[in-house]
Structure formats: structure tokens, C-alpha cells
Scaffold this active site. Structure first.
Site, PDB file in Angstrom:
ATOM      1  N   GLY A  63      44.438  13.854  67.917  1.00  0.00           N
ATOM      2  CA  GLY A  63      45.671  13.687  68.664  1.00  0.00           C
ATOM      3  C   GLY A  63      46.474  14.973  68.637  1.00  0.00           C
TER       4      GLY A  63
ATOM      5  N   GLN B 281      53.525  20.433  69.087  1.00  0.00           N
ATOM      6  CA  GLN B 281      52.515  21.246  68.396  1.00  0.00           C
ATOM      7  C   GLN B 281      52.017  22.427  69.225  1.00  0.00           C
ATOM      8  OE1 GLN B 281      50.245  17.531  67.178  1.00  0.00           O
ATOM      9  NE2 GLN B 281      49.923  18.868  65.419  1.00  0.00           N
TER      10      GLN B 281
ATOM     11  N   CYS C 129      46.659  16.945  60.044  1.00  0.00           N
ATOM     12  CA  CYS C 129      47.498  17.307  61.190  1.00  0.00           C
ATOM     13  C   CYS C 129      47.156  18.743  61.568  1.00  0.00           C
ATOM     14  CB  CYS C 129      48.966  17.192  60.785  1.00  0.00           C
ATOM     15  SG  CYS C 129      50.108  17.680  62.085  1.00  0.00           S
ATOM     16  N   LEU C 130      46.981  19.000  62.862  1.00  0.00           N
ATOM     17  CA  LEU C 130      46.608  20.354  63.290  1.00  0.00           C
ATOM     18  C   LEU C 130      47.690  21.383  62.968  1.00  0.00           C
ATOM     19  CD1 LEU C 130      44.838  19.608  66.711  1.00  0.00           C
ATOM     20  CD2 LEU C 130      43.765  20.322  64.573  1.00  0.00           C
TER      21      LEU C 130
ATOM     22  N   HIS D 105      51.283   8.613  64.203  1.00  0.00           N
ATOM     23  CA  HIS D 105      51.370  10.042  63.854  1.00  0.00           C
ATOM     24  C   HIS D 105      51.920  10.854  65.038  1.00  0.00           C
ATOM     25  CE1 HIS D 105      49.716  13.626  61.527  1.00  0.00           C
ATOM     26  NE2 HIS D 105      49.989  14.152  62.711  1.00  0.00           N
ATOM     27  N   GLU D 106      51.379  10.590  66.238  1.00  0.00           N
ATOM     28  CA  GLU D 106      51.796  11.382  67.418  1.00  0.00           C
ATOM     29  C   GLU D 106      53.218  11.021  67.859  1.00  0.00           C
ATOM     30  OE1 GLU D 106      50.079  13.898  67.834  1.00  0.00           O
ATOM     31  OE2 GLU D 106      48.380  13.118  66.704  1.00  0.00           O
TER      32      GLU D 106
ATOM     33  N   HIS E  90      55.613  12.784  65.793  1.00  0.00           N
ATOM     34  CA  HIS E  90      55.797  14.177  66.241  1.00  0.00           C
ATOM     35  C   HIS E  90      56.833  14.253  67.354  1.00  0.00           C
ATOM     36  CE1 HIS E  90      53.007  16.854  64.222  1.00  0.00           C
ATOM     37  NE2 HIS E  90      51.985  16.060  64.423  1.00  0.00           N
TER      38      HIS E  90
HETATM   39 ZN    ZN Z   1      50.148  16.016  63.539  1.00  0.00          ZN
END
Ligand code: ZN
Length: 169
Positions: free
Chosen positions: A45, A50, A92-93, A134-135, A138
Site C-alpha cells: 500500500g 509518502q 512501511c515504505l 495503515h493507509e 497516513h
Molecule cells: Zn506506511
């Protein structure tokens, strides 16, 4: 086009996203670029924050690009119901190589718009439920380290500071 992924502690990651009101070619291009960026980073995701854009747009694909039917674009999403509890490891990226357990709801129902502005609702369980949460976090400027216990968060932040000093973050 692969975009640059913003890493913690870039301030854009803490910014709540602006609602999206225009469903145009620019939005489609951004979503397509976000998929490409997410696949390159091997994530499941990715939220607009991000890639440095504080807007309420996220992309998800649990098949890592193998199954086009699993590509999900969430515009202006919100969680409208949740139940149960999960305690699983997440990454997480924006936090490369950090993996920690986080508490999430086991099942959520999400309401969102697609790239044409059409509203839809969708249920997610297990991994998809965690990904939704999670997204959407963000998009609210919320990061998964703040869903960890204070003890784990301190350990993670210390690890990041060490990597920053060593120039590996
Ligand atoms: Zn993340």
C-alpha cells in the site's frame, strides 16, 4: 513514473491530507505513478503523503502487481465500521527495514471514491483490513510507530537515529 518515497521524519508524513475534489487526468496519473512506485518498493500500500503530497489518495495491491483485479484506489476514504482485534507485524515504505507489531481492527468497512468520483463501500479482513487502516492513517497524518507501544516506538526511533548518524537512513 517512479516517484521518490518520502522517509520519516519528513513533515509531510504528519500532514492530514486535503480532500480530493477534482477527478481528472492529473489524479489518474498520480495514482498510476503511485502504483509503479509501490511495486518498485515492494509494498502492499502507498499513501500520497509518502510521495510528498498531502492529499487523501491511497493505492493498495496485495498481489504486488500480479493480479490486476486486486488493484485498489481509495480516494477520500474513511472507515465506517470496525470490529475485532489483530496484533500483527507491519512495515512501511517510509520506514525502510522497520518491522513491528501493531494493534489493528480485524475487520473494517471502508467508504471511498474511485478515480471517477464514484462512491463505493468495501469490507476488508486480515491483511486487507490492516492495509486499509495503515493507509487511511497516513492520509490522516498518522504513522504506524504511533500505534506501537511506547517502548517499541522508543526502540525504533533510537534505531533510526543511529542509522541517521551512520548515514544509512
Ligand atoms: Zn506506511
Amino acid at each position: 513514473m517512479i516517484l521518490k518515497i518520502v522517509k520519516y521524519p519528513d513533515p509531510v508524513l504528519s500532514k492530514p491530507g486535503e480532500p480530493i475534489t477534482e477527478f481528472n487526468a492529473e489524479l489518474r496519473k498520480l495514482a498510476a505513478d503511485m502504483f509503479e512506485t509501490m511495486y518498485a518498493g515492494q509494498g502492499a500500500g502507498l499513501a500520497a503523503q509518502q510521495v510528498g503530497i498531502a492529499k487523501r489518495l491511497a493505492v493498495i495491491d496485495l498481489s504486488s502487481g500480479k493480479d490486476p483485479a486486486q488493484k485498489l484506489v481509495l480516494v477520500n476514504p474513511e472507515i465506517i465500521s470496525h470490529e475485532g482485534r489483530l496484533y500483527e507485524t507491519e512495515g512501511c515504505l517510509s520506514f525502510p527495514d522497520i518491522m513491528e507489531k501493531v494493534v489493528r481492527s480485524a475487520k473494517v468497512r471502508v467508504r471511498a471514491q474511485d478515480l471517477d468520483g464514484k462512491w463505493f463501500e468495501m469490507d476488508g479482513e486480515e491483511l486487507l483490513s490492516r492495509c486499509f487502516q495503515h493507509e487511511i492513517d497516513h492520509l490522516d497524518g498518522m504513522l504506524f510507530i504511533f500505534r506501537m507501544s511506547a517502548l517499541k516506538r522508543d526502540l525504533v526511533l533510537r534505531k533510526i537515529r543511529k542509522m541517521q548518524r551512520e548515514g544509512t537512513w
